[in-house]
Design a protein around this motif. Structure first.
Motif, mmCIF file in Angstrom:
data_model
loop_
_atom_site.group_PDB
_atom_site.id
_atom_site.type_symbol
_atom_site.label_atom_id
_atom_site.label_comp_id
_atom_site.label_asym_id
_atom_site.label_seq_id
_atom_site.Cartn_x
_atom_site.Cartn_y
_atom_site.Cartn_z
ATOM 1 N N PHE A 156 3.509 19.487 25.421
ATOM 2 C CA PHE A 156 2.050 19.559 25.503
ATOM 3 C C PHE A 156 1.598 19.776 26.946
ATOM 4 C CE2 PHE A 156 -2.052 17.299 26.026
ATOM 5 C CZ PHE A 156 -2.841 18.126 25.244
ATOM 6 N N ALA A 157 2.194 19.065 27.871
ATOM 7 C CA ALA A 157 1.833 19.221 29.280
ATOM 8 C C ALA A 157 2.117 20.645 29.770
ATOM 9 C CB ALA A 157 2.583 18.208 30.129
ATOM 10 N N ILE A 158 3.222 21.213 29.354
ATOM 11 C CA ILE A 158 3.564 22.586 29.749
ATOM 12 C C ILE A 158 2.555 23.573 29.181
ATOM 13 C CG2 ILE A 158 5.289 24.411 29.427
ATOM 14 C CD1 ILE A 158 7.420 22.161 29.603
ATOM 15 N N GLU A 159 2.194 23.387 27.910
ATOM 16 C CA GLU A 159 1.230 24.283 27.270
ATOM 17 C C GLU A 159 -0.163 24.148 27.890
ATOM 18 O OE1 GLU A 159 1.596 26.608 24.934
ATOM 19 O OE2 GLU A 159 3.741 26.289 24.670
ATOM 20 N N ILE A 160 -0.575 22.930 28.216
ATOM 21 C CA ILE A 160 -1.884 22.729 28.857
ATOM 22 C C ILE A 160 -1.907 23.383 30.232
ATOM 23 C CG2 ILE A 160 -3.330 20.951 29.955
ATOM 24 C CD1 ILE A 160 -3.889 21.302 27.032
ATOM 25 N N ARG A 161 -0.809 23.283 30.954
ATOM 26 C CA ARG A 161 -0.730 23.935 32.267
ATOM 27 C C ARG A 161 -0.893 25.448 32.121
ATOM 28 N NH1 ARG A 161 3.037 26.530 35.409
ATOM 29 N NH2 ARG A 161 2.771 26.229 37.647
ATOM 30 N N ALA A 162 -0.211 26.033 31.131
ATOM 31 C CA ALA A 162 -0.335 27.472 30.897
ATOM 32 C C ALA A 162 -1.769 27.837 30.520
ATOM 33 C CB ALA A 162 0.635 27.908 29.803
ATOM 34 N N TYR A 163 -2.397 27.010 29.702
ATOM 35 C CA TYR A 163 -3.800 27.248 29.319
ATOM 36 C C TYR A 163 -4.708 27.207 30.541
ATOM 37 C CZ TYR A 163 -8.498 26.137 27.690
ATOM 38 O OH TYR A 163 -9.847 26.114 27.502
ATOM 39 N N LEU A 164 -4.531 26.198 31.385
ATOM 40 C CA LEU A 164 -5.397 26.068 32.557
ATOM 41 C C LEU A 164 -5.189 27.207 33.542
ATOM 42 C CD1 LEU A 164 -5.205 22.217 33.146
ATOM 43 C CD2 LEU A 164 -7.118 23.534 32.197
ATOM 44 N N LEU A 165 -3.958 27.663 33.690
ATOM 45 C CA LEU A 165 -3.701 28.796 34.587
ATOM 46 C C LEU A 165 -4.337 30.076 34.055
ATOM 47 C CD1 LEU A 165 0.021 28.195 35.613
ATOM 48 C CD2 LEU A 165 -2.012 27.993 37.062
ATOM 49 N N LEU A 166 -4.373 30.238 32.746
ATOM 50 C CA LEU A 166 -4.976 31.419 32.146
ATOM 51 C C LEU A 166 -6.500 31.329 32.182
ATOM 52 C CD1 LEU A 166 -4.530 34.046 30.502
ATOM 53 C CD2 LEU A 166 -4.631 32.626 28.449
ATOM 54 N N VAL A 204 -11.505 33.826 24.445
ATOM 55 C CA VAL A 204 -11.279 33.549 23.018
ATOM 56 C C VAL A 204 -9.804 33.290 22.762
ATOM 57 C CG1 VAL A 204 -11.414 34.521 20.702
ATOM 58 C CG2 VAL A 204 -13.309 34.840 22.286
ATOM 59 N N LYS A 205 -8.938 34.096 23.369
ATOM 60 C CA LYS A 205 -7.494 33.887 23.217
ATOM 61 C C LYS A 205 -7.084 32.531 23.763
ATOM 62 C CE LYS A 205 -5.673 38.581 23.306
ATOM 63 N NZ LYS A 205 -4.856 39.528 24.059
ATOM 64 N N SER A 206 -7.618 32.172 24.931
ATOM 65 C CA SER A 206 -7.227 30.907 25.534
ATOM 66 C C SER A 206 -7.768 29.724 24.740
ATOM 67 C CB SER A 206 -7.671 30.831 26.996
ATOM 68 O OG SER A 206 -9.074 30.852 27.081
ATOM 69 N N ASP A 207 -8.957 29.861 24.153
ATOM 70 C CA ASP A 207 -9.499 28.788 23.325
ATOM 71 C C ASP A 207 -8.661 28.606 22.056
ATOM 72 O OD1 ASP A 207 -11.466 28.268 25.152
ATOM 73 O OD2 ASP A 207 -13.023 29.401 24.079
ATOM 74 N N LYS A 208 -8.221 29.708 21.480
ATOM 75 C CA LYS A 208 -7.341 29.619 20.309
ATOM 76 C C LYS A 208 -6.009 28.987 20.683
ATOM 77 C CE LYS A 208 -9.197 33.330 17.499
ATOM 78 N NZ LYS A 208 -8.921 34.600 16.821
#
Length: 92
Positions: A70-80, A5-9
């Protein structure tokens, strides 16, 4: 609250920031290209760089920084969101 849920938000927040940033900068870029005051402003460097071109370069640089963020944030999302894939075993 679960990690999913946190990662989706986080993904929704990142996507919203991207949309706002890109749309805003595209609007500014279009305004600077079509306003007569930028056409009539003259040269920054004589016969090489106009004020209008300088403004477009600056807006494009800001747009690039939004996309890199955006690329940095997406990378963090995918790692999480996804577990790390272990390396394949070596065959001897």
């Amino acid at each position: 609250m679960s990690v999913r849920v946190k990662s989706d938000k986080q993904l929704a927040r990142v996507a919203t920031n991207l949309a706002i940033g890109v749309v805003g900068l595209i609007v500014v870029r279009l305004i600077t290209q079509f306003l007569p005051m930028f056409h009539d402003a003259g040269w920054i460097v004589e016969d090489k760089l106009t004020v209008q071109a300088g403004v477009v370069i600056a807006v494009d640089a800001l747009l690039l920084s939004v996309l890199v963020r955006f690329a940095i944030e997406i990378r963090a999302y995918l790692l999480l969101r996804f577990a790390a894939i272990s390396s394949a075993p070596r065959q001897g």
